[in-house]
Design a protein around this motif. Structure first.
Motif, PDB file in Angstrom:
ATOM      1  N   LEU A 187       0.865  -1.110  -0.171  1.00  0.00           N
ATOM      2  CA  LEU A 187      -0.077  -0.018   0.074  1.00  0.00           C
ATOM      3  C   LEU A 187       0.868   1.285   0.080  1.00  0.00           C
ATOM      4  O   LEU A 187       0.605   2.180  -0.664  1.00  0.00           O
ATOM      5  N   GLU A 188       1.922   1.005   0.577  1.00  0.00           N
ATOM      6  CA  GLU A 188       2.881   2.394   0.969  1.00  0.00           C
ATOM      7  C   GLU A 188       3.465   2.571  -0.541  1.00  0.00           C
ATOM      8  O   GLU A 188       3.631   3.780  -0.969  1.00  0.00           O
ATOM      9  N   ALA A 189       3.939   1.417  -1.054  1.00  0.00           N
ATOM     10  CA  ALA A 189       4.376   1.535  -2.503  1.00  0.00           C
ATOM     11  C   ALA A 189       3.559   2.460  -3.558  1.00  0.00           C
ATOM     12  O   ALA A 189       3.930   3.134  -4.372  1.00  0.00           O
ATOM     13  N   ALA A 190       2.494   1.731  -3.410  1.00  0.00           N
ATOM     14  CA  ALA A 190       1.347   2.531  -4.415  1.00  0.00           C
ATOM     15  C   ALA A 190       1.146   4.045  -4.150  1.00  0.00           C
ATOM     16  O   ALA A 190       1.079   4.682  -4.906  1.00  0.00           O
ATOM     17  N   ARG A 191       1.014   4.119  -3.010  1.00  0.00           N
ATOM     18  CA  ARG A 191       0.760   5.414  -2.222  1.00  0.00           C
ATOM     19  C   ARG A 191       2.008   6.611  -3.124  1.00  0.00           C
ATOM     20  O   ARG A 191       1.827   7.550  -3.558  1.00  0.00           O
ATOM     21  N   ILE A 192       3.064   6.006  -2.774  1.00  0.00           N
ATOM     22  CA  ILE A 192       4.470   6.735  -3.246  1.00  0.00           C
ATOM     23  C   ILE A 192       4.373   6.976  -4.756  1.00  0.00           C
ATOM     24  O   ILE A 192       4.731   7.906  -5.367  1.00  0.00           O
ATOM     25  N   ASP A 193       3.866   5.625  -5.480  1.00  0.00           N
ATOM     26  CA  ASP A 193       3.690   5.851  -7.029  1.00  0.00           C
ATOM     27  C   ASP A 193       2.706   6.967  -7.468  1.00  0.00           C
ATOM     28  O   ASP A 193       2.553   7.000  -8.802  1.00  0.00           O
ATOM     29  N   GLY A 194       1.840   7.417  -6.511  1.00  0.00           N
ATOM     30  CA  GLY A 194       0.833   8.615  -6.699  1.00  0.00           C
ATOM     31  C   GLY A 194      -0.366   7.876  -6.947  1.00  0.00           C
ATOM     32  O   GLY A 194      -1.360   8.558  -7.537  1.00  0.00           O
ATOM     33  N   SER A 196      -4.362   7.087  -6.212  1.00  0.00           N
ATOM     34  CA  SER A 196      -5.332   7.689  -5.127  1.00  0.00           C
ATOM     35  C   SER A 196      -5.830   6.798  -4.077  1.00  0.00           C
ATOM     36  O   SER A 196      -5.469   5.258  -4.533  1.00  0.00           O
ATOM     37  N   GLU A 197      -6.275   6.731  -3.217  1.00  0.00           N
ATOM     38  CA  GLU A 197      -7.091   5.927  -2.193  1.00  0.00           C
ATOM     39  C   GLU A 197      -8.014   5.014  -2.936  1.00  0.00           C
ATOM     40  O   GLU A 197      -7.950   3.606  -2.700  1.00  0.00           O
ATOM     41  N   PHE A 198      -9.084   5.388  -3.678  1.00  0.00           N
ATOM     42  CA  PHE A 198      -9.654   4.651  -4.250  1.00  0.00           C
ATOM     43  C   PHE A 198      -9.172   3.799  -5.637  1.00  0.00           C
ATOM     44  O   PHE A 198      -9.583   2.691  -5.707  1.00  0.00           O
ATOM     45  N   GLY A 199      -8.229   4.400  -6.149  1.00  0.00           N
ATOM     46  CA  GLY A 199      -7.573   3.679  -7.292  1.00  0.00           C
ATOM     47  C   GLY A 199      -6.407   2.640  -6.551  1.00  0.00           C
ATOM     48  O   GLY A 199      -6.332   1.588  -7.043  1.00  0.00           O
ATOM     49  N   LEU A 200      -5.857   2.980  -5.404  1.00  0.00           N
ATOM     50  CA  LEU A 200      -5.253   1.841  -4.591  1.00  0.00           C
ATOM     51  C   LEU A 200      -6.287   0.632  -4.398  1.00  0.00           C
ATOM     52  O   LEU A 200      -5.709  -0.449  -4.192  1.00  0.00           O
ATOM     53  N   PHE A 201      -7.336   1.050  -3.935  1.00  0.00           N
ATOM     54  CA  PHE A 201      -8.398  -0.035  -3.644  1.00  0.00           C
ATOM     55  C   PHE A 201      -8.853  -0.908  -4.866  1.00  0.00           C
ATOM     56  O   PHE A 201      -8.718  -2.134  -4.720  1.00  0.00           O
ATOM     57  N   THR A 202      -8.904  -0.362  -5.841  1.00  0.00           N
ATOM     58  CA  THR A 202      -9.473  -1.099  -7.183  1.00  0.00           C
ATOM     59  C   THR A 202      -8.382  -1.776  -7.830  1.00  0.00           C
ATOM     60  O   THR A 202      -8.683  -2.746  -8.377  1.00  0.00           O
ATOM     61  N   ARG A 203      -7.339  -1.077  -7.965  1.00  0.00           N
ATOM     62  CA  ARG A 203      -6.138  -1.848  -8.566  1.00  0.00           C
ATOM     63  C   ARG A 203      -5.126  -2.701  -7.875  1.00  0.00           C
ATOM     64  O   ARG A 203      -4.385  -3.666  -8.583  1.00  0.00           O
ATOM     65  N   VAL A 204      -5.173  -2.332  -6.618  1.00  0.00           N
ATOM     66  CA  VAL A 204      -4.170  -3.246  -5.682  1.00  0.00           C
ATOM     67  C   VAL A 204      -4.796  -4.080  -4.847  1.00  0.00           C
ATOM     68  O   VAL A 204      -4.411  -5.232  -4.838  1.00  0.00           O
ATOM     69  N   VAL A 205      -5.735  -3.570  -4.083  1.00  0.00           N
ATOM     70  CA  VAL A 205      -6.191  -4.399  -3.160  1.00  0.00           C
ATOM     71  C   VAL A 205      -7.327  -5.322  -3.617  1.00  0.00           C
ATOM     72  O   VAL A 205      -7.330  -6.761  -3.244  1.00  0.00           O
ATOM     73  N   LEU A 206      -8.316  -4.891  -4.551  1.00  0.00           N
ATOM     74  CA  LEU A 206      -9.250  -6.088  -5.121  1.00  0.00           C
ATOM     75  C   LEU A 206      -8.498  -7.227  -5.559  1.00  0.00           C
ATOM     76  O   LEU A 206      -8.904  -8.577  -5.342  1.00  0.00           O
ATOM     77  N   PRO A 207      -7.419  -7.241  -6.588  1.00  0.00           N
ATOM     78  CA  PRO A 207      -7.078  -8.272  -6.911  1.00  0.00           C
ATOM     79  C   PRO A 207      -6.218  -9.497  -6.012  1.00  0.00           C
ATOM     80  O   PRO A 207      -6.408 -10.573  -5.905  1.00  0.00           O
ATOM     81  N   LEU A 208      -5.790  -8.699  -4.567  1.00  0.00           N
ATOM     82  CA  LEU A 208      -5.329  -9.549  -3.612  1.00  0.00           C
ATOM     83  C   LEU A 208      -6.503 -10.244  -2.899  1.00  0.00           C
ATOM     84  O   LEU A 208      -6.306 -11.054  -2.165  1.00  0.00           O
ATOM     85  N   LEU A 209      -7.399  -9.522  -3.112  1.00  0.00           N
ATOM     86  CA  LEU A 209      -8.586 -10.195  -2.188  1.00  0.00           C
ATOM     87  C   LEU A 209      -9.692 -11.161  -3.058  1.00  0.00           C
ATOM     88  O   LEU A 209     -10.646 -11.652  -2.619  1.00  0.00           O
ATOM     89  N   ARG A 210      -9.033 -11.499  -4.139  1.00  0.00           N
ATOM     90  CA  ARG A 210      -9.903 -12.265  -5.231  1.00  0.00           C
ATOM     91  C   ARG A 210     -10.633 -13.561  -4.639  1.00  0.00           C
ATOM     92  O   ARG A 210     -11.656 -13.762  -4.724  1.00  0.00           O
ATOM     93  N   PRO A 211      -9.537 -14.534  -3.881  1.00  0.00           N
ATOM     94  CA  PRO A 211     -10.310 -15.739  -3.222  1.00  0.00           C
ATOM     95  C   PRO A 211     -11.421 -15.406  -2.430  1.00  0.00           C
ATOM     96  O   PRO A 211     -12.238 -16.026  -2.278  1.00  0.00           O
TER      97      PRO A 211
END
Length: 294
Positions: A187-194, A196-211
């Motif tokens: 999460l910190e790496a994604a925030r450093i790359d710029g 947004s919080e909603f983009g962080l959720f949709t692009r990073v978190v949702l794929p990790l929560l797939r199962p």
């Protein structure tokens, strides 16, 4: 003779056989119990499938006939011709699909917030949400219905979807999974790359929560699709019945149309089977997550 018995007892192969006896019986006992459970659950389904192709007079014959003789499709044709079955089917399927999609997104969003964000009142809010799981749905049915009436929301589809939008169990499940599956460093790496919080959720978190999303989707779909009490209160027009209400109305009629009930039950089970087949991998991964230490 004493020496011979002592030497046999001290031999490694005899010791292994003696110790492996009770341990070898345990897996067999587990297999026997599992087979018995499978038979107990599968036999009623097979009986319903077979009886749906029988004439009404042959369904309860004794001794029971495993296979329909004669084989007939009359139950299905009568059901589709005399009852608004496809309307019931469309209502249940649309409500279940929409409520599942919305609830999976909302539960994932709320679970992620509870797992990774710090805000005032977080503990209290989570405790209130979690404690609501102890309240039976039948207790809140009347207050929920009164709230919808006072708000002027009379659309059948909207009323059927509302109770399944944010289930407490789904939020709790996603929160527990997010704590384990979403590293803070990512999460910190994604925030450093710029991001947004909603983009962080949709692009990073949702794929990790797939199962967990797959497991929650199956659970939510079955809950909404098989719901009976809430549609019984909300829906008054027989043309807008859900499948459980429609099938129950066939049995509640004076004729007790058991043959049509069985045919309708077989057809009603198809979406649930399709849902399980499509998401079986995610369901198994989500249910076994955390069971084995990495």
């Amino acid at each position: 003779m004493i020496t011979t018995q002592a030497s046999r007892a001290s031999h490694p192969s005899h010791a292994r056989r003696a110790s492996a006896g009770p341990a070898a019986r345990r897996p067999r006992l587990v297999y026997v119990l599992l087979i018995a459970l499978v038979v107990m659950f599968v036999l009623p389904l097979l009986w319903a499938l077979s009886s749906s192709f029988k004439h009404r007079g042959d369904i309860f014959t004794y001794p029971p006939q495993p296979l329909p003789s004669p084989f007939t499709l009359e139950n299905y044709t009568r059901l589709l011709e005399t009852q608004p079955f496809w309307g019931w089917f469309a209502t249940s399927t649309v409500v279940a699909v929409v409520s599942t999609a919305v609830s999976v997104f909302v539960c994932a969003l709320a679970g992620f917030a509870f797992a990774k964000y710090r805000f005032r009142g977080k503990r209290l809010l989570f405790d209130v949400m979690f404690s609501s799981m102890a309240v039976p749905f039948a207790v809140i049915v009347v207050p929920l219905f009164v709230m919808l009436v006072k708000a002027g929301v009379t659309n059948v589809y909207f009323s059927l979807i509302v109770p399944w939008v944010a289930p407490a169990f789904g939020i709790f499940m996603m929160r527990q999974y997010a704590e384990q599956a979403v590293p803070d460093s990512v999460l910190e790496a994604a925030r450093i790359d710029g991001a947004s919080e909603f983009g962080l959720f949709t692009r990073v978190v949702l794929p990790l929560l797939r199962p967990a999303l797959g497991a929650l989707a199956v659970w939510g779909f079955l809950n909404s699709y098989n719901s009976f009490l809430w549609p019984l209160i909300v829906v008054s027009d027989p043309a807008q019945y859900t499948l459980p209400l429609g099938i129950q109305s066939l049995y509640a009629a004076e004729a007790r149309q058991v043959d049509l009930v069985l045919a309708g039950s077989v057809l009603a089970a198809i979406p649930s089977l399709i849902m399980f087949i499509l998401l079986r991998k995610q369901l198994l991964d989500g249910l076994t997550a955390g069971a084995v230490k990495s």
